[in-house]
Design an enzyme around this catalytic site. Structure first.
Site, PDB file in Angstrom:
ATOM      1  N   GLY A   1     -16.003   9.217  17.032  1.00 55.55           N
ATOM      2  CA  GLY A   1     -17.384   9.017  17.973  1.00 55.55           C
ATOM      3  C   GLY A   1     -17.358   7.634  18.453  1.00 55.55           C
TER       4      GLY A   1
ATOM      5  N   ARG B   1     -12.942  -7.507  21.345  1.00 55.32           N
ATOM      6  CA  ARG B   1     -12.956  -8.597  22.134  1.00 55.32           C
ATOM      7  C   ARG B   1     -13.060  -9.767  20.851  1.00 55.32           C
ATOM      8  NH1 ARG B   1     -17.428 -11.883  22.878  1.00 55.32           N
ATOM      9  NH2 ARG B   1     -17.110 -13.466  24.928  1.00 55.32           N
ATOM     10  N   ALA B   2     -14.049  -9.672  20.204  1.00 56.83           N
ATOM     11  CA  ALA B   2     -14.279 -10.542  18.975  1.00 56.83           C
ATOM     12  C   ALA B   2     -12.997 -10.714  18.180  1.00 56.83           C
ATOM     13  CB  ALA B   2     -15.443 -10.497  18.127  1.00 56.83           C
TER      14      ALA B   2
ATOM     15  N   VAL C   1      -9.789  -9.834  18.893  1.00 57.62           N
ATOM     16  CA  VAL C   1      -8.570 -10.293  19.524  1.00 57.62           C
ATOM     17  C   VAL C   1      -8.886 -11.845  19.678  1.00 57.62           C
ATOM     18  CG1 VAL C   1      -7.491 -10.557  21.837  1.00 57.62           C
ATOM     19  CG2 VAL C   1      -8.147  -8.050  20.924  1.00 57.62           C
TER      20      VAL C   1
ATOM     21  N   ARG D   1     -10.285  11.724  17.327  1.00 54.09           N
ATOM     22  CA  ARG D   1     -10.466  12.167  15.782  1.00 54.09           C
ATOM     23  C   ARG D   1      -9.097  12.782  15.545  1.00 54.09           C
ATOM     24  NH1 ARG D   1     -16.062  13.412  17.508  1.00 54.09           N
ATOM     25  NH2 ARG D   1     -17.327  12.003  16.214  1.00 54.09           N
TER      26      ARG D   1
ATOM     27  N   GLY E   1     -16.526   5.151  12.044  1.00 50.07           N
ATOM     28  CA  GLY E   1     -17.394   5.555  10.870  1.00 50.07           C
ATOM     29  C   GLY E   1     -17.006   5.717   9.478  1.00 50.07           C
ATOM     30  N   ASP E   2     -17.646   6.631   8.779  1.00 49.89           N
ATOM     31  CA  ASP E   2     -16.937   6.984   7.431  1.00 49.89           C
ATOM     32  C   ASP E   2     -15.550   7.660   7.643  1.00 49.89           C
ATOM     33  OD1 ASP E   2     -18.592   5.972   5.713  1.00 49.89           O
ATOM     34  OD2 ASP E   2     -19.884   7.763   5.594  1.00 49.89           O
TER      35      ASP E   2
ATOM     36  N   THR F   1     -21.166   3.333  14.692  1.00 53.35           N
ATOM     37  CA  THR F   1     -21.408   4.680  14.966  1.00 53.35           C
ATOM     38  C   THR F   1     -22.943   4.543  15.272  1.00 53.35           C
ATOM     39  OG1 THR F   1     -21.828   6.965  14.134  1.00 53.35           O
ATOM     40  CG2 THR F   1     -21.379   5.050  12.487  1.00 53.35           C
TER      41      THR F   1
ATOM     42  N   ASP G   1     -24.864   7.104  14.570  1.00 55.66           N
ATOM     43  CA  ASP G   1     -25.828   7.630  13.667  1.00 55.66           C
ATOM     44  C   ASP G   1     -26.234   6.827  12.546  1.00 55.66           C
ATOM     45  OD1 ASP G   1     -24.583   9.790  15.166  1.00 55.66           O
ATOM     46  OD2 ASP G   1     -22.991  10.167  13.603  1.00 55.66           O
TER      47      ASP G   1
ATOM     48  N   ASP H   1     -24.927   5.980   9.741  1.00 55.30           N
ATOM     49  CA  ASP H   1     -25.012   6.687   8.453  1.00 55.30           C
ATOM     50  C   ASP H   1     -23.744   6.103   7.592  1.00 55.30           C
ATOM     51  OD1 ASP H   1     -22.828   7.602  10.185  1.00 55.30           O
ATOM     52  OD2 ASP H   1     -23.248   9.809   9.484  1.00 55.30           O
TER      53      ASP H   1
ATOM     54  N   ARG I   1     -47.977  19.640  28.499  1.00 58.04           N
ATOM     55  CA  ARG I   1     -46.918  20.439  27.713  1.00 58.04           C
ATOM     56  C   ARG I   1     -46.293  20.180  26.331  1.00 58.04           C
ATOM     57  NH1 ARG I   1     -43.298  21.736  33.100  1.00 58.04           N
ATOM     58  NH2 ARG I   1     -43.817  23.979  33.550  1.00 58.04           N
TER      59      ARG I   1
ATOM     60  N   ARG J   1     -25.801  13.372  13.573  1.00 59.93           N
ATOM     61  CA  ARG J   1     -24.701  14.211  12.755  1.00 59.93           C
ATOM     62  C   ARG J   1     -25.683  14.897  11.630  1.00 59.93           C
ATOM     63  NH1 ARG J   1     -19.301  14.906  12.904  1.00 59.93           N
ATOM     64  NH2 ARG J   1     -18.956  13.016  14.075  1.00 59.93           N
TER      65      ARG J   1
ATOM     66  N   HIS K   1     -50.494  16.738  25.570  1.00 58.17           N
ATOM     67  CA  HIS K   1     -49.229  17.057  25.438  1.00 58.17           C
ATOM     68  C   HIS K   1     -48.439  16.508  24.062  1.00 58.17           C
ATOM     69  CE1 HIS K   1     -49.262  12.577  26.654  1.00 58.17           C
ATOM     70  NE2 HIS K   1     -48.131  12.673  26.149  1.00 58.17           N
TER      71      HIS K   1
ATOM     72  N   ARG L   1     -41.050  22.896  26.352  1.00 54.85           N
ATOM     73  CA  ARG L   1     -39.801  22.676  27.182  1.00 54.85           C
ATOM     74  C   ARG L   1     -38.620  21.722  26.070  1.00 54.85           C
ATOM     75  NH1 ARG L   1     -42.037  25.676  29.683  1.00 54.85           N
ATOM     76  NH2 ARG L   1     -42.353  25.884  31.985  1.00 54.85           N
TER      77      ARG L   1
ATOM     78  N   GLN M   1     -26.468   9.666  24.789  1.00 59.78           N
ATOM     79  CA  GLN M   1     -26.916   8.674  23.912  1.00 59.78           C
ATOM     80  C   GLN M   1     -25.804   7.798  23.238  1.00 59.78           C
ATOM     81  OE1 GLN M   1     -29.668  11.126  20.752  1.00 59.78           O
ATOM     82  NE2 GLN M   1     -28.287  12.449  21.840  1.00 59.78           N
TER      83      GLN M   1
HETATM   84  O1  F6P Z   1     -21.004  10.472  15.131  1.00 59.23           O
HETATM   85  C1  F6P Z   1     -21.498  10.411  16.351  1.00 59.23           C
HETATM   86  C2  F6P Z   1     -21.637  11.613  16.856  1.00 59.23           C
HETATM   87  O2  F6P Z   1     -22.268  11.229  18.280  1.00 59.23           O
HETATM   88  C3  F6P Z   1     -22.671  12.317  16.170  1.00 59.23           C
HETATM   89  O3  F6P Z   1     -24.011  12.052  16.506  1.00 59.23           O
HETATM   90  C4  F6P Z   1     -22.408  14.004  16.858  1.00 59.23           C
HETATM   91  O4  F6P Z   1     -22.898  14.834  15.998  1.00 59.23           O
HETATM   92  C5  F6P Z   1     -21.097  13.737  17.097  1.00 59.23           C
HETATM   93  O5  F6P Z   1     -20.498  12.471  17.145  1.00 59.23           O
HETATM   94  C6  F6P Z   1     -20.701  14.648  18.206  1.00 59.23           C
HETATM   95  O6  F6P Z   1     -19.319  14.533  18.580  1.00 59.23           O
HETATM   96  P1  F6P Z   1     -18.404  14.988  19.618  1.00 59.23           P
HETATM   97  O7  F6P Z   1     -18.354  13.855  20.457  1.00 59.23           O
HETATM   98  O8  F6P Z   1     -17.024  15.257  19.313  1.00 59.23           O
HETATM   99  O9  F6P Z   1     -19.110  16.146  20.239  1.00 59.23           O
END
Ligand code: F6P
Length: 335
Positions: free
Chosen positions: A15, A25-26, A28, A76, A106-107, A129, A131, A133, A166, A175, A220, A248, A256
């Site tokens: 992702g 950039r850095a 390169v 991916r 990421g991982d 990432t 996340d 994580d 509300r 994730r 709210h 809602r 994001q």
């Molecule tokens: O790992 C980054 C992330 O945005 C997660 O927060 C989310 O679960 C996942 O990728 C979404 O993946 P995709 O862009 O393949 O829907």
């Protein structure tokens, strides 16, 4: 690892996250400063399999520090999970004369890096990432920008939730981790934050939180749900059943992941890119760059992948204490 690194590849995988371009950039420009050539591999590990590349020079990474996404594209790759795919990637490295690869992601990206390094291609990883994580580093590129984007959206939601008195249930990404939800929740003063790291007790964590807020005079309510907990739509339905209000629901989704990177992400990405190439220059491959207490660290890939990072539950306690004020007697209810 070969004595002298003459040419490296750089790729972004998994992702995307804001700040990946700053890292490219850095990488390169640092490579050039060490007299190395740099080749951009497009579409992550899949690009290495398909020999999908672009020559990069100092000018080709100009004006990208402020851009979200990744100019190298990302993917991916299923093929890279197979031995056959990885052997094709090794052939590409031989064909292009790549002495090493800088892999930004990421991982999942780093699991690929480990496999490739076992086939004799040195890899240095840069954690990126939204996340946050990745176990071996305090910080991953993109997290700060994603938090700010989510906060900006939720501040807007709050305006209309406040006018209509509300309840809003907002699902954020992450994730299987709750870093994004917890940081955002603290920053927007959420009524409740639900994270996968904490076993959900609906009555305690949602119903009682809304009740306390109501008793404290609020009309709210803002409930932040990490996607790893489950669907915000379901949480909304349960709130309706439990206390009769009609929340809602907003799923923030991929918004994001976009946007111009924040100062923190540009600065961290630039330093990580520099340290990654410096590791190659000094003869150290097969490591991941990370941050610890603000400083850059290098960890062997295998060790880095085994490391776990836990959500700081003390932050959860801060949120619970500060977000909803203690019920106080209301003047308008006094006899
Ligand atoms: O790992 C980054 C992330 O945005 C997660 O927060 C989310 O679960 C996942 O990728 C979404 O993946 P995709 O862009 O393949 O829907």
């Amino acid at each position: 690892m070969e004595d002298k690194i003459r040419r490296i590849g750089v790729l972004t995988s998994g992702g995307d996250s804001p700040g990946m371009n700053a890292a490219v950039r850095a990488v390169v420009r640092t490579a050039i400063s060490y007299g190395m050539q740099c080749v951009g591999i497009r579409r992550g590990w899949q690009g290495l399999i398909n020999s999908d590349f672009v020559q990069l020079d100092a000018a080709s990474v100009g004006h990208i520090i402020s851009r979200g996404g990744t100019i190298l594209y990302t993917a991916r790759s299923e093929d890279f999970m197979t031995e056959k795919g990885r052997l094709r990637a090794v052939s590409t490295c031989k064909m292009l004369g790549l002495d090493g690869i800088v892999a930004i992601g990421g991982d999942g990206t780093f699991r690929g890096a480990l496999e490739l390094s076992r086939l004799g291609v040195p890899v240095v990883g840069i954690p990126a990432t939204i996340d946050n994580d990745v176990g071996c580093t305090n910080y991953t590129i993109g997290f700060d920008t994603a938090c700010n984007t989510a906060i900006d959206c939720i501040d807007k939601l709050r305006d209309t939730m406040q006018s209509h008195e509300r309840c809003s249930v907002v699902e954020v990404m992450g994730r299987n981790a709750g870093f994004l939800a917890l940081y955002v929740g603290i920053a927007i003063g959420a009524t409740a934050v639900l994270v996968p790291e904490r076993q959900l007790d609906f009555e305690r964590d949602v119903v009682e939180r809304i009740r306390s807020a109501r008793l404290a005079g609020n009309t709210h309510f803002m409930i932040v749900v990490a996607e790893g907990v489950g669907s915000a739509v379901e949480i909304g339905k349960q709130i309706h059943e439990a206390i009769g209000i009609e929340p809602r629901v907003t799923v923030l989704g991929h918004i994001q992941r976009g946007g111009s990177p924040s100062a923190r992400d540009r600065e961290t990405a630039t330093r990580m890119g520099y340290f990654a190439v410096r590791a190659f220059h000094e003869g150290r491959g097969n490591c991941i760059i990370g941050t610890r207490e603000g400083e850059m660290v290098e960890l062997p890939i295998e060790e880095a992948l085994a490391m776990k990072k836990h959500l700081q539950m003390d932050r959860y306690k801060v949120l619970e204490t500060v977000s909803v004020s203690v019920p106080k007697p209301r003047a308008d209810l006094d006899g």
